[in-house]
Design a protein around this motif. Structure first.
Motif, PDB file in Angstrom:
ATOM      1  N   VAL A 239     -41.060 -50.763  -2.789  1.00 29.25           N
ATOM      2  CA  VAL A 239     -41.413 -51.300  -4.098  1.00 29.25           C
ATOM      3  C   VAL A 239     -41.636 -50.147  -5.050  1.00 29.25           C
ATOM      4  CG1 VAL A 239     -43.079 -52.654  -5.415  1.00 29.25           C
ATOM      5  CG2 VAL A 239     -42.499 -53.327  -3.079  1.00 29.25           C
ATOM      6  N   LYS A 240     -40.956 -50.203  -6.198  1.00 28.26           N
ATOM      7  CA  LYS A 240     -41.156 -49.198  -7.234  1.00 28.26           C
ATOM      8  C   LYS A 240     -41.385 -49.929  -8.542  1.00 28.26           C
ATOM      9  CE  LYS A 240     -39.287 -45.052  -5.283  1.00 28.26           C
ATOM     10  NZ  LYS A 240     -38.676 -43.746  -5.582  1.00 28.26           N
ATOM     11  N   GLY A 241     -42.586 -49.720  -9.113  1.00 27.74           N
ATOM     12  CA  GLY A 241     -42.951 -50.502 -10.284  1.00 27.74           C
ATOM     13  C   GLY A 241     -43.100 -51.948  -9.875  1.00 27.74           C
ATOM     14  N   ASP A 242     -42.417 -52.816 -10.581  1.00 32.00           N
ATOM     15  CA  ASP A 242     -42.441 -54.239 -10.241  1.00 32.00           C
ATOM     16  C   ASP A 242     -41.182 -54.666  -9.496  1.00 32.00           C
ATOM     17  OD1 ASP A 242     -44.899 -54.611 -11.505  1.00 32.00           O
ATOM     18  OD2 ASP A 242     -43.934 -54.862 -13.463  1.00 32.00           O
ATOM     19  N   ASN A 243     -40.382 -53.678  -9.088  1.00 32.04           N
ATOM     20  CA  ASN A 243     -39.088 -53.996  -8.496  1.00 32.04           C
ATOM     21  C   ASN A 243     -39.057 -53.716  -6.998  1.00 32.04           C
ATOM     22  OD1 ASN A 243     -37.910 -54.641 -11.059  1.00 32.04           O
ATOM     23  ND2 ASN A 243     -37.734 -52.442 -11.471  1.00 32.04           N
ATOM     24  N   ARG A 244     -38.414 -54.590  -6.292  1.00 34.99           N
ATOM     25  CA  ARG A 244     -38.152 -54.414  -4.860  1.00 34.99           C
ATOM     26  C   ARG A 244     -36.867 -53.595  -4.736  1.00 34.99           C
ATOM     27  NH1 ARG A 244     -39.819 -57.330  -0.307  1.00 34.99           N
ATOM     28  NH2 ARG A 244     -38.314 -57.476   1.404  1.00 34.99           N
ATOM     29  N   VAL A 245     -36.905 -52.491  -3.978  1.00 36.06           N
ATOM     30  CA  VAL A 245     -35.738 -51.621  -3.854  1.00 36.06           C
ATOM     31  C   VAL A 245     -35.372 -51.444  -2.385  1.00 36.06           C
ATOM     32  CG1 VAL A 245     -36.246 -50.373  -5.992  1.00 36.06           C
ATOM     33  CG2 VAL A 245     -37.144 -49.528  -3.810  1.00 36.06           C
ATOM     34  N   HIS A 246     -34.115 -51.160  -2.139  1.00 29.09           N
ATOM     35  CA  HIS A 246     -33.638 -50.851  -0.791  1.00 29.09           C
ATOM     36  C   HIS A 246     -33.184 -49.401  -0.833  1.00 29.09           C
ATOM     37  CE1 HIS A 246     -32.513 -51.931   3.236  1.00 29.09           C
ATOM     38  NE2 HIS A 246     -31.260 -51.555   3.058  1.00 29.09           N
ATOM     39  N   GLY A 247     -34.153 -48.498  -0.651  1.00 27.27           N
ATOM     40  CA  GLY A 247     -33.884 -47.085  -0.868  1.00 27.27           C
ATOM     41  C   GLY A 247     -33.733 -46.292   0.419  1.00 27.27           C
ATOM     42  N   ASP A 285     -35.610 -41.614  -7.423  1.00 28.10           N
ATOM     43  CA  ASP A 285     -35.769 -43.061  -7.588  1.00 28.10           C
ATOM     44  C   ASP A 285     -35.163 -43.853  -6.437  1.00 28.10           C
ATOM     45  OD1 ASP A 285     -37.079 -42.678  -9.966  1.00 28.10           O
ATOM     46  OD2 ASP A 285     -35.280 -42.936 -11.209  1.00 28.10           O
ATOM     47  N   ASN A 286     -34.169 -43.278  -5.753  1.00 28.33           N
ATOM     48  CA  ASN A 286     -33.480 -44.011  -4.690  1.00 28.33           C
ATOM     49  C   ASN A 286     -34.067 -43.751  -3.308  1.00 28.33           C
ATOM     50  OD1 ASN A 286     -32.645 -41.376  -4.651  1.00 28.33           O
ATOM     51  ND2 ASN A 286     -30.443 -41.817  -4.576  1.00 28.33           N
ATOM     52  N   VAL A 287     -35.279 -43.170  -3.239  1.00 25.49           N
ATOM     53  CA  VAL A 287     -35.986 -43.000  -1.967  1.00 25.49           C
ATOM     54  C   VAL A 287     -37.154 -43.983  -1.919  1.00 25.49           C
ATOM     55  CG1 VAL A 287     -37.381 -41.435  -0.548  1.00 25.49           C
ATOM     56  CG2 VAL A 287     -35.341 -40.574  -1.721  1.00 25.49           C
ATOM     57  N   SER A 288     -37.199 -44.799  -0.887  1.00 25.64           N
ATOM     58  CA  SER A 288     -38.237 -45.839  -0.808  1.00 25.64           C
ATOM     59  C   SER A 288     -39.393 -45.456   0.107  1.00 25.64           C
ATOM     60  CB  SER A 288     -37.631 -47.160  -0.325  1.00 25.64           C
ATOM     61  OG  SER A 288     -37.084 -47.013   0.971  1.00 25.64           O
ATOM     62  N   ARG A 289     -39.151 -44.552   1.055  1.00 28.36           N
ATOM     63  CA  ARG A 289     -40.256 -44.143   1.921  1.00 28.36           C
ATOM     64  C   ARG A 289     -39.980 -42.790   2.565  1.00 28.36           C
ATOM     65  NH1 ARG A 289     -41.129 -48.887   5.938  1.00 28.36           N
ATOM     66  NH2 ARG A 289     -40.523 -50.079   4.103  1.00 28.36           N
ATOM     67  N   VAL A 290     -41.081 -42.141   2.965  1.00 29.89           N
ATOM     68  CA  VAL A 290     -41.029 -40.820   3.598  1.00 29.89           C
ATOM     69  C   VAL A 290     -41.810 -40.882   4.899  1.00 29.89           C
ATOM     70  CG1 VAL A 290     -41.660 -38.382   3.368  1.00 29.89           C
ATOM     71  CG2 VAL A 290     -40.826 -39.648   1.367  1.00 29.89           C
ATOM     72  N   VAL A 291     -41.237 -40.337   5.975  1.00 28.35           N
ATOM     73  CA  VAL A 291     -41.911 -40.318   7.274  1.00 28.35           C
ATOM     74  C   VAL A 291     -41.991 -38.874   7.774  1.00 28.35           C
ATOM     75  CG1 VAL A 291     -41.112 -42.642   7.850  1.00 28.35           C
ATOM     76  CG2 VAL A 291     -39.744 -40.674   8.539  1.00 28.35           C
ATOM     77  N   TYR A 292     -42.923 -38.613   8.706  1.00 24.24           N
ATOM     78  CA  TYR A 292     -43.054 -37.274   9.285  1.00 24.24           C
ATOM     79  C   TYR A 292     -42.672 -37.305  10.757  1.00 24.24           C
ATOM     80  CZ  TYR A 292     -44.749 -32.671  10.513  1.00 24.24           C
ATOM     81  OH  TYR A 292     -44.811 -31.361  10.961  1.00 24.24           O
ATOM     82  N   ASP A 293     -41.809 -36.385  11.164  1.00 24.45           N
ATOM     83  CA  ASP A 293     -41.289 -36.321  12.528  1.00 24.45           C
ATOM     84  C   ASP A 293     -42.230 -35.477  13.393  1.00 24.45           C
ATOM     85  OD1 ASP A 293     -39.855 -35.873  14.864  1.00 24.45           O
ATOM     86  OD2 ASP A 293     -37.934 -35.679  13.833  1.00 24.45           O
ATOM     87  N   VAL A 294     -42.810 -36.093  14.433  1.00 28.34           N
ATOM     88  CA  VAL A 294     -43.771 -35.393  15.297  1.00 28.34           C
ATOM     89  C   VAL A 294     -43.163 -35.001  16.643  1.00 28.34           C
ATOM     90  CG1 VAL A 294     -45.723 -36.567  14.226  1.00 28.34           C
ATOM     91  CG2 VAL A 294     -44.657 -37.569  16.264  1.00 28.34           C
ATOM     92  N   THR A 295     -41.833 -35.089  16.782  1.00 30.90           N
ATOM     93  CA  THR A 295     -41.166 -34.857  18.066  1.00 30.90           C
ATOM     94  C   THR A 295     -40.881 -33.373  18.283  1.00 30.90           C
ATOM     95  OG1 THR A 295     -40.023 -36.927  17.584  1.00 30.90           O
ATOM     96  CG2 THR A 295     -39.372 -35.748  19.576  1.00 30.90           C
ATOM     97  N   HIS A 296     -41.195 -32.884  19.484  1.00 29.98           N
ATOM     98  CA  HIS A 296     -40.909 -31.496  19.832  1.00 29.98           C
ATOM     99  C   HIS A 296     -39.451 -31.362  20.296  1.00 29.98           C
ATOM    100  CE1 HIS A 296     -45.181 -31.095  19.556  1.00 29.98           C
ATOM    101  NE2 HIS A 296     -45.436 -31.699  20.715  1.00 29.98           N
ATOM    102  N   LYS A 297     -39.017 -30.111  20.496  1.00 31.63           N
ATOM    103  CA  LYS A 297     -37.718 -29.826  21.110  1.00 31.63           C
ATOM    104  C   LYS A 297     -37.954 -29.111  22.432  1.00 31.63           C
ATOM    105  CE  LYS A 297     -33.429 -27.175  20.716  1.00 31.63           C
ATOM    106  NZ  LYS A 297     -32.627 -26.227  19.934  1.00 31.63           N
TER     107      LYS A 297
END
Length: 305
Positions: A239-247, A285-297
């Motif tokens: 959701v960005k502003g009042d709009n539902r987005v598929h980012g 504007d075209n990014v809807s979410r950010v995640v953090y990668d906790v996986t080791h190598k």
């Protein structure tokens, strides 16, 4: 640890012997590996060397301009604008290994064109030991190892750093007097941002990966990571502003390592992570979410593809 002074002496002699009276070109990306190899080759054969930087359109933000400034002392430096050709070759390609092979072949074809124009018969590369191990073990192919096409139009390929680890390359770079912006630089994959995009590579996704990586590198500088970047994974509803987005979904990755063979995900404080996600979603504007990668190598690799 390698004897740096002795290594430089031996590498310069090896390059000089293998190039001989011929002309050589070197693939210069701006990373510590290729930059160090270029400095060694330039010291060995001077005007017989043409450093070639190929702008694939898959590079970090400001990379091309930085290359011009850093290596302007090499008068024969060639900058090849090849963005359209690389993105065109990658159109519709989704498999990770196929991406690497497509990019590897396109790189070689670009170098062959320059080699013909320069009448060069030798290709110098910044391949290091982990590149060879990962390609031989089929973890992934590198565009300058397993990604080479079956037919390469060079008489000889010279890899003076083929037995060095990344930390040893940095020692050599320091001894050669390369700027710290090069010697201490985080690793960047040969195929560029293409392997930080899961699925098909498009101009839009490249823009997201480039801008998000720029944010991550700046925000995590104080953590002194081995490698920190952003990758584009797919799409999700937001959701960005009042709009539902598929980012786009952007993954932030930051790891500690000695040589890249193994790595541990860094512990980043919550405030920093929130600042990163706020900047990325705010600027793109075209990014809807950010995640953090906790996986080791292992079990993961550092890059995504």
């Amino acid at each position: 640890m390698v004897d740096v002074e002795q290594f430089i002496e031996d590498a310069v002699a090896e390059i000089d012997e293998q190039v001989g009276d011929d002309h050589a070109i070197i693939a210069l990306s701006g990373g510590v590996d290729s930059s160090t190899a270029a400095a060694l080759a330039y010291e060995a054969v001077g005007s017989q060397l043409t450093p070639v930087y190929v702008d694939t359109g898959l590079m970090r933000k400001g990379e091309t301009e930085e290359i011009r400034e850093t290596f302007d002392y090499m008068e024969s430096l060639r900058i090849v604008e090849a963005q359209d050709r690389f993105l065109g070759a990658l159109e519709g390609v989704t498999a990770p290994e196929e991406k690497r092979h497509v990019i590897g072949e396109q790189f070689i074809r670009e170098f062959e064109t320059v080699a013909t124009e320069e009448d060069a018969e030798v290709l110098v590369q910044g391949t290091i030991y982990p590149d060879r191990i990962e390609s031989e073990g089929t973890i992934k192919s590198h565009h300058n190892v397993g990604g080479l096409p079956d037919v390469v139009d060079f008489d000889r390929i010279v890899e003076p750093m083929r037995d060095l680890y990344k930390d040893e390359v940095r020692e050599v770079a320091r001894e050669l007097g390369l700027d710290s912006i090069i010697s201490e630089r985080m690793p960047f994959p040969g195929p560029g941002l293409a392997v930080r995009i899961v699925g098909e590579v498009t101009e839009e996704k490249v823009h997201v990966a480039r801008e998000a990586t720029h944010v991550v590198e700046a925000e995590l500088e104080e953590y002194d990571p081995w490698q920190a970047f952003a990758a584009v994974l797919g799409r999700a509803t937001g959701v960005k502003g009042d709009n539902r987005v598929h980012g786009h979904v952007v993954a932030v990755r930051s790891v500690e390592s000695r040589d890249g063979m193994t790595a541990r995900a860094q512990e980043i404080d919550w405030e920093t992570l929130q600042r990163i996600q706020s900047r990325i979603t705010g600027q793109l504007d075209n990014v809807s979410r950010v995640v953090y990668d906790v996986t080791h190598k292992p079990p993961a690799t550092i890059e995504y593809e």
